[in-house]
Design a protein around this motif. Structure first.
Motif, PDB file in Angstrom:
ATOM      1  N   GLN A  86       0.844  -1.197   0.000  1.00 30.34           N
ATOM      2  CA  GLN A  86       0.000   0.000   0.000  1.00 30.34           C
ATOM      3  C   GLN A  86       0.880   1.249   0.000  1.00 30.34           C
ATOM      4  O   GLN A  86       1.747   1.400   0.844  1.00 30.34           O
ATOM      5  CB  GLN A  86      -0.888   0.032   1.247  1.00 30.34           C
ATOM      6  N   GLU A  89      -1.765   8.094  -2.072  1.00 34.47           N
ATOM      7  CA  GLU A  89      -2.922   8.694  -1.402  1.00 34.47           C
ATOM      8  C   GLU A  89      -4.053   7.681  -1.333  1.00 34.47           C
ATOM      9  O   GLU A  89      -4.536   7.205  -2.357  1.00 34.47           O
ATOM     10  CB  GLU A  89      -3.394   9.939  -2.152  1.00 34.47           C
ATOM     11  N   LEU A  90      -4.491   7.379  -0.123  1.00 38.04           N
ATOM     12  CA  LEU A  90      -5.559   6.412   0.093  1.00 38.04           C
ATOM     13  C   LEU A  90      -6.567   6.981   1.084  1.00 38.04           C
ATOM     14  O   LEU A  90      -6.204   7.746   1.984  1.00 38.04           O
ATOM     15  CB  LEU A  90      -4.988   5.099   0.648  1.00 38.04           C
ATOM     16  N   THR A  91      -7.825   6.577   0.931  1.00 33.53           N
ATOM     17  CA  THR A  91      -8.839   6.985   1.904  1.00 33.53           C
ATOM     18  C   THR A  91      -8.922   6.001   3.064  1.00 33.53           C
ATOM     19  O   THR A  91      -9.449   6.335   4.118  1.00 33.53           O
ATOM     20  CB  THR A  91     -10.221   7.110   1.245  1.00 33.53           C
ATOM     21  N   VAL A  93      -6.566   2.524   4.928  1.00 34.68           N
ATOM     22  CA  VAL A  93      -5.337   1.734   4.950  1.00 34.68           C
ATOM     23  C   VAL A  93      -5.593   0.507   5.808  1.00 34.68           C
ATOM     24  O   VAL A  93      -6.193   0.603   6.879  1.00 34.68           O
ATOM     25  CB  VAL A  93      -4.173   2.555   5.550  1.00 34.68           C
ATOM     26  N   ARG A 101      -9.101   4.815   8.861  1.00 29.59           N
ATOM     27  CA  ARG A 101      -9.670   5.903   8.065  1.00 29.59           C
ATOM     28  C   ARG A 101      -9.490   7.204   8.834  1.00 29.59           C
ATOM     29  O   ARG A 101      -9.735   7.257  10.027  1.00 29.59           O
ATOM     30  CB  ARG A 101     -11.164   5.692   7.809  1.00 29.59           C
ATOM     31  N   ILE A 159       2.501   6.291   3.097  1.00 31.59           N
ATOM     32  CA  ILE A 159       1.092   6.368   2.719  1.00 31.59           C
ATOM     33  C   ILE A 159       0.545   7.721   3.164  1.00 31.59           C
ATOM     34  O   ILE A 159       0.783   8.154   4.291  1.00 31.59           O
ATOM     35  CB  ILE A 159       0.268   5.246   3.381  1.00 31.59           C
ATOM     36  N   GLN A 165     -11.627  11.554  -1.419  1.00 30.33           N
ATOM     37  CA  GLN A 165     -10.974  11.495  -2.715  1.00 30.33           C
ATOM     38  C   GLN A 165     -11.119  12.843  -3.424  1.00 30.33           C
ATOM     39  O   GLN A 165     -12.186  13.437  -3.417  1.00 30.33           O
ATOM     40  CB  GLN A 165     -11.585  10.378  -3.555  1.00 30.33           C
TER      41      GLN A 165
END
Length: 169
Positions: A86, A89-91, A93, A101, A159, A165
């Motif tokens: 991973q 940019e993630l919403t 993990v 979150r 991360i 988003q």
């Protein structure tokens, strides 16, 4: 003049009290129809036709997931290898058996902290955790970048956890 207002007020309060007591005294006539127990009748509801019953059961089977068909709790989320991949940019993990979150970044009276929602992949239990800049969460070091993003670092893994988003793509 004042005595007249006092007497008038007492008279009105007395009338309200009498009215309230009269309303609370309910007289029930035992011979009235709703309270008679000797005149009870048993009501039979119509039975469901077998075809209708099977139709309902088949419809329910398509909507209800049987326990045997539910995925095993260990298959939820990601494997450790997938978790290590991973990046960016993630919403959300996945870290161990939890999904992280970002819910908020709060700035108040000189201190800044992040609120991270930790959901257990196995049980579904939620925990909202308050973390300051530089604290460790599930082996990640948290760095607060802005009011909508934080950075999680673990060794070579970087991360950026964002609240939502971006629509600019």
């Amino acid at each position: 003049m004042r005595k007249a207002y006092v007497y008038l007020g007492l008279f009105i309060c007395t009338l309200f009290a009498i009215d309230a007591v009269n309303r609370l005294q309910i007289q029930v006539d035992a011979s009235s129809k709703p309270f008679r127990l000797d005149n009870t009748q048993q009501i039979y509801l119509p039975k469901l036709a077998e075809q209708s019953k099977t139709d309902i059961e088949q419809t329910l089977e398509t909507w209800v997931v049987k326990k045997a068909e539910q995925p095993d709790a260990q298959n939820n989320g990601m494997s450790l290898d997938e978790q290590a991949k991973q990046t960016g940019e993630l919403t959300s993990v996945f870290a161990r058996d939890k999904e992280l979150r970002l819910k908020a970044v709060v700035q108040s009276s000189g201190s800044t902290y992040a609120l991270i929602d930790m959901t257990s992949v196995k049980t579904g239990a939620n925990e909202l955790k308050r973390l300051d800049h530089g604290e460790v969460i599930e082996d990640f070091i948290l760095t607060i970048k802005s009011n909508t993003k934080v950075e999680l670092n673990k060794g070579e893994q970087h991360i950026t956890l964002i609240m939502y988003q971006s629509t600019n793509q």
